[in-house]
Write a protein that holds these residues in place. Structure first.
Motif, PDB file in Angstrom:
ATOM      1  N   LEU A 195       0.826  -1.200   0.000  1.00  0.00           N
ATOM      2  CA  LEU A 195       0.000   0.000   0.000  1.00  0.00           C
ATOM      3  C   LEU A 195       0.861   1.251   0.000  1.00  0.00           C
ATOM      4  O   LEU A 195       0.603   2.198  -0.765  1.00  0.00           O
ATOM      5  CB  LEU A 195      -0.939  -0.017   1.206  1.00  0.00           C
ATOM      6  N   ASP A 196       1.886   1.288   0.830  1.00  0.00           N
ATOM      7  CA  ASP A 196       2.780   2.456   0.860  1.00  0.00           C
ATOM      8  C   ASP A 196       3.450   2.666  -0.500  1.00  0.00           C
ATOM      9  O   ASP A 196       3.571   3.807  -0.980  1.00  0.00           O
ATOM     10  CB  ASP A 196       3.849   2.277   1.943  1.00  0.00           C
ATOM     11  N   ARG A 199       0.886   3.963  -2.987  1.00  0.00           N
ATOM     12  CA  ARG A 199       0.602   5.373  -2.704  1.00  0.00           C
ATOM     13  C   ARG A 199       1.658   6.271  -3.355  1.00  0.00           C
ATOM     14  O   ARG A 199       1.331   7.296  -3.970  1.00  0.00           O
ATOM     15  CB  ARG A 199       0.594   5.606  -1.195  1.00  0.00           C
ATOM     16  N   TRP A 204      -3.367   2.095  -8.499  1.00  0.00           N
ATOM     17  CA  TRP A 204      -4.612   1.577  -7.950  1.00  0.00           C
ATOM     18  C   TRP A 204      -4.417   0.144  -7.444  1.00  0.00           C
ATOM     19  O   TRP A 204      -3.615  -0.610  -7.992  1.00  0.00           O
ATOM     20  CB  TRP A 204      -5.721   1.572  -8.999  1.00  0.00           C
ATOM     21  N   ALA A 248      -6.132   1.233   4.629  1.00  0.00           N
ATOM     22  CA  ALA A 248      -6.356   2.348   3.717  1.00  0.00           C
ATOM     23  C   ALA A 248      -7.550   3.184   4.132  1.00  0.00           C
ATOM     24  O   ALA A 248      -8.571   2.644   4.593  1.00  0.00           O
ATOM     25  CB  ALA A 248      -6.569   1.822   2.302  1.00  0.00           C
ATOM     26  N   ALA A 249      -7.432   4.495   3.968  1.00  0.00           N
ATOM     27  CA  ALA A 249      -8.595   5.364   4.118  1.00  0.00           C
ATOM     28  C   ALA A 249      -9.559   5.092   2.970  1.00  0.00           C
ATOM     29  O   ALA A 249      -9.163   4.619   1.902  1.00  0.00           O
ATOM     30  CB  ALA A 249      -8.159   6.831   4.128  1.00  0.00           C
ATOM     31  N   ARG A 250     -10.811   5.405   3.175  1.00  0.00           N
ATOM     32  CA  ARG A 250     -11.819   5.054   2.168  1.00  0.00           C
ATOM     33  C   ARG A 250     -11.757   5.931   0.923  1.00  0.00           C
ATOM     34  O   ARG A 250     -12.413   5.631  -0.078  1.00  0.00           O
ATOM     35  CB  ARG A 250     -13.227   5.109   2.788  1.00  0.00           C
ATOM     36  N   ASP A 251     -10.960   7.019   0.957  1.00  0.00           N
ATOM     37  CA  ASP A 251     -10.848   7.881  -0.220  1.00  0.00           C
ATOM     38  C   ASP A 251      -9.550   7.633  -0.984  1.00  0.00           C
ATOM     39  O   ASP A 251      -9.160   8.431  -1.836  1.00  0.00           O
ATOM     40  CB  ASP A 251     -10.961   9.352   0.176  1.00  0.00           C
ATOM     41  N   GLU A 252      -8.855   6.522  -0.688  1.00  0.00           N
ATOM     42  CA  GLU A 252      -7.615   6.202  -1.394  1.00  0.00           C
ATOM     43  C   GLU A 252      -7.895   5.369  -2.639  1.00  0.00           C
ATOM     44  O   GLU A 252      -9.019   4.934  -2.885  1.00  0.00           O
ATOM     45  CB  GLU A 252      -6.664   5.451  -0.460  1.00  0.00           C
ATOM     46  N   ARG A 253      -6.816   5.098  -3.406  1.00  0.00           N
ATOM     47  CA  ARG A 253      -6.933   4.319  -4.635  1.00  0.00           C
ATOM     48  C   ARG A 253      -7.009   2.823  -4.321  1.00  0.00           C
ATOM     49  O   ARG A 253      -6.193   2.025  -4.774  1.00  0.00           O
ATOM     50  CB  ARG A 253      -5.764   4.605  -5.565  1.00  0.00           C
ATOM     51  N   PRO A 277     -13.847   4.406  -2.982  1.00  0.00           N
ATOM     52  CA  PRO A 277     -13.997   5.828  -2.651  1.00  0.00           C
ATOM     53  C   PRO A 277     -15.354   6.368  -3.091  1.00  0.00           C
ATOM     54  O   PRO A 277     -15.853   6.037  -4.178  1.00  0.00           O
ATOM     55  CB  PRO A 277     -12.862   6.485  -3.431  1.00  0.00           C
TER      56      PRO A 277
END
Length: 420
Positions: A195-196, A199, A204, A248-253, A277
């Protein structure tokens, strides 16, 4: 034109579609059609029917007239129930992050359509259910694979090799954990590193997490540490496999795909969901409209009852699956030349048979011979990519007596071909 027609004038599908791999699982299953005594362990489904309380909900919805179109993204009660369910497992998730789909595989196609186009580069971890590999190709994308390694403890990820493949020009990573066919489970630390990395490079992630409830935590280095499932708001009893939604936050890819098929034995109902998202939802609604319009209303009502009333059933199912897994591993381990490991998740054993029977014909022809000569239906490893060649997949979502009969048939098959 008849016999004088040139090849260029033939009514062919476009090249990307003609190049798709046909399903070798279906090819083996078709070889068993009409053979009433075949034991079918080739598909990823239980031999049990959907629980009565879910079937009754669908019948009641039909009787009440739930036969009309619904909102593209699903009926509001089901979306709200799924948002609560996901929140309990993986942290706060709103109704605006959830869409209902006509099956998990439809969710995978919709997710890919949201972010992938012609010429895009997609990376996938294999061996893998062929649908995931072929979906981006339908859209004109280029798919590259990173193979899991097989060793004394089973299947494992070479994290550095995956990160090296996720170059800045990569559009999408598709990963299935717990994995079909291997049962491999991505650890929390591996997910965090991936994930990092994604980002940093704007990549995606589409995570196929349909087997997240079929997770046997004792096989993943105990209940604590980086490999532990996320207990969520409801405690240890609702442990699930590590999820990108935990990190992950819900607004991430990050787009996570799930299905009602596995945890509630609803394979034939064709009902799934997407967590994504909120900014994607308007466009996702357009894609749903142009693909299926909506999931059937009465099926959604059945799904609502599954979410609201099905937790105790899902927990019992996981316990029963683990019993079947352990039983089959022990039984197969008594067969000379069989190499089998107990996986940490999903509902399959992915194992090798003695080299004398694998021969040079490959796993597809071997599985056809098993159907023809032993009336035993397994899936060929080659169906899951070249990395799976030499293996066969056995779905153990069955009662132990049925599994024992399958092992007995396999034993006779091997004895006939490997005497002494």
């Amino acid at each position: 034109m008849g016999a004088h027609a040139s090849p260029a004038s033939f009514p062919n599908a476009r090249a990307a579609v003609r190049a798709l791999r046909p399903s070798q699982i279906r090819e083996v299953a078709n070889a068993g059609l009409g053979l009433a005594d075949v034991l079918p362990f080739w598909f990823g489904e239980s031999d049990r029917v959907t629980p009565a309380f879910i079937r009754d909900a669908a019948s009641e919805a039909l009787a009440a007239g739930a036969t009309f179109y619904t909102h593209n993204l699903g009926i509001a009660p089901l979306r709200a129930a799924l948002a609560g369910y996901v929140s309990g497992l993986h942290g706060a998730t709103g109704i605006d992050n959830v869409a209902v789909t006509s099956a998990g595989v439809n969710a995978l196609m919709l997710a890919a359509q949201l972010v992938v186009g012609a010429g895009d580069r997609v990376v996938e971890v294999t061996p893998l259910w062929p649908n995931l590999v072929e979906i981006p190709k339908i859209l004109g994308a280029h798919v590259e694979t990173v193979a899991l390694d097989y060793g004394p403890r089973g299947w494992a990820l070479d994290l550095e090799r995956l990160l090296a493949a996720l170059t800045p020009g990569t559009k999408l990573l598709m990963v299935n954990s717990p994995n079909n066919p291997t049962g491999w489970v991505m650890t929390r630390d591996e997910q965090r590193a991936v994930l990092d990395h994604c980002r940093r490079h704007g990549i995606w992630i589409i995570a196929d997490e349909v087997y997240e409830r079929l997770y046997y935590v004792d096989e993943a280095h105990g209940a604590g540490g980086a490999d532990a499932g996320h207990a969520g708001a409801t405690g240890d009893a609702r442990r699930v496999a590590p999820s990108f939604l935990d990190l992950a936050a819900r607004d991430e890819r990050v787009i996570c795909v799930n299905s009602f098929s596995k945890a509630w034995l609803m394979t034939g109902w064709r009902l799934g969901w997407i967590v994504a998202p909120a900014l994607l939802m308007d466009d996702l609604g357009k894609l749903v409209e142009y693909n299926t319009s909506c999931a059937p209303a009465f099926v959604q009502q059945a799904g609502l009852v599954a979410v609201q009333q099905g937790e105790a059933f899902a927990q019992r199912l996981v316990s029963e699956m683990k019993t079947s897994r352990d039983h089959l591993v022990q039984a197969l381990s008594t067969l000379p030349g069989v190499d089998v490991k107990a996986p940490a998740g999903a509902m399959y054993l992915f194992f090798t048979l003695p080299g004398a029977v694998r021969g040079t014909s490959g796993s597809l022809e071997l599985c056809k011979a098993l159907v023809r000569d032993a009336r035993l239906g397994l899936a060929p490893g080659s169906a899951f990519g070249p990395e799976g060649e030499g293996f066969v997949r056995w779905c153990y979502a069955s009662d132990t007596a049925r599994l024992d009969e399958g092992v007995a048939r396999l034993r006779r098959f091997l004895d006939a071909r490997c005497p002494g």
